[in-house]
Design a protein around this motif. Structure first.
Motif, PDB file in Angstrom:
ATOM      1  N   ARG A  46     -11.447  -3.368  -0.151  1.00 59.85           N
ATOM      2  CA  ARG A  46     -10.611  -3.835   0.540  1.00 59.85           C
ATOM      3  C   ARG A  46     -10.309  -5.082  -0.148  1.00 59.85           C
ATOM      4  O   ARG A  46     -10.278  -6.028   0.314  1.00 59.85           O
ATOM      5  CB  ARG A  46     -10.857  -4.331   1.808  1.00 59.85           C
ATOM      6  N   SER A  48      -8.453  -5.476  -2.735  1.00 60.66           N
ATOM      7  CA  SER A  48      -7.660  -5.726  -3.137  1.00 60.66           C
ATOM      8  C   SER A  48      -6.752  -7.554  -2.385  1.00 60.66           C
ATOM      9  O   SER A  48      -5.764  -7.497  -2.564  1.00 60.66           O
ATOM     10  CB  SER A  48      -6.520  -4.879  -3.320  1.00 60.66           C
ATOM     11  N   ASP A  51      -7.187 -10.458  -3.581  1.00 61.28           N
ATOM     12  CA  ASP A  51      -6.718 -10.726  -5.015  1.00 61.28           C
ATOM     13  C   ASP A  51      -5.284 -10.801  -3.954  1.00 61.28           C
ATOM     14  O   ASP A  51      -4.709 -12.033  -4.764  1.00 61.28           O
ATOM     15  CB  ASP A  51      -6.355  -9.481  -5.482  1.00 61.28           C
TER      16      ASP A  51
END
Length: 207
Positions: A46, A48, A51
């Motif tokens: 996870r 992302s 990000d």
């Protein structure tokens, strides 16, 4: 700190870190905290979520996603929660008063262990190996050192640890090798639960 409050404080610190509003003694602890969180998110695939948060740390949806993920991880891994709590405190998170538990005359082993973990995390974040050894009486770090602890050491200490660890694996490494630390730090980011020995063994098997 209770879990929901801890997650909020961690995200607050990360938001200040990615917007360059953390400095002084708190910066090292905040950097280590970010490494621990990102490493954990990579482990559960996870990353992302961080990000997206990093692109706009003030967006409510991005922030809440990160808080929810951390709450889930804290609930399933008390060791991770305690380590993060110690780093968050070292990075400037305010102390949170929780209701005093009912008194029990039996030894509070779990409380003592939790306090020890927090002290270790703070010592690593603020003072490096010397303060850590002074507070805990631990032996000099070697290949059995977890990745999270390895992240928190100063670079000369990381290099010394790796030279000792590689020697035990029958390999020679120089402390001035420019890629010595970088390789292990990258692998630790992918596998934050591993020890340095496990990282070295896995690297040898890939060659």
């Amino acid at each position: 700190m209770s879990q929901p409050i801890l997650a909020e404080h961690v995200v607050d610190i990360l938001a200040r870190l990615v917007t360059n509003r953390v400095d002084g003694a708190s910066k090292r602890a905040a950097d280590t905290l970010a490494d621990a969180v990102v490493g954990r998110l990579r482990r559960i695939r996870r990353a992302s979520a961080f990000d997206l948060f990093e692109t706009d740390p003030h967006a409510g949806a991005h922030r809440q996603t990160l808080v929810d993920l951390l709450n889930t991880e804290f609930a399933t891994d008390a060791g991770f929660r305690d380590a993060v709590a110690g780093l968050a405190t070292a990075a400037g998170a305010p102390a949170v008063r929780t209701p005093e538990p009912k008194r029990d005359h039996r030894p509070q082993k779990r409380v003592l262990l939790g306090a020890g973990a927090a002290v270790a995390a703070i010592a690593l974040a603020l003072g490096g190996r010397a303060l850590y050894l002074e507070l805990t009486g631990a032996a000099e770090p070697d290949g059995t050192t977890p990745c999270r602890t390895f992240w928190a050491l100063k670079e000369p200490e990381q290099r010394g640890l790796l030279v000792r660890a590689y020697e035990k694996h029958g390999e020679k490494r120089r402390t001035d090798d420019p890629y010595l630390v970088a390789r292990v730090l990258y692998a630790c980011g992918q596998n934050p639960e591993n020890t340095v020995d496990q990282i070295i063994t896995a690297d040898a098997m890939r060659r």
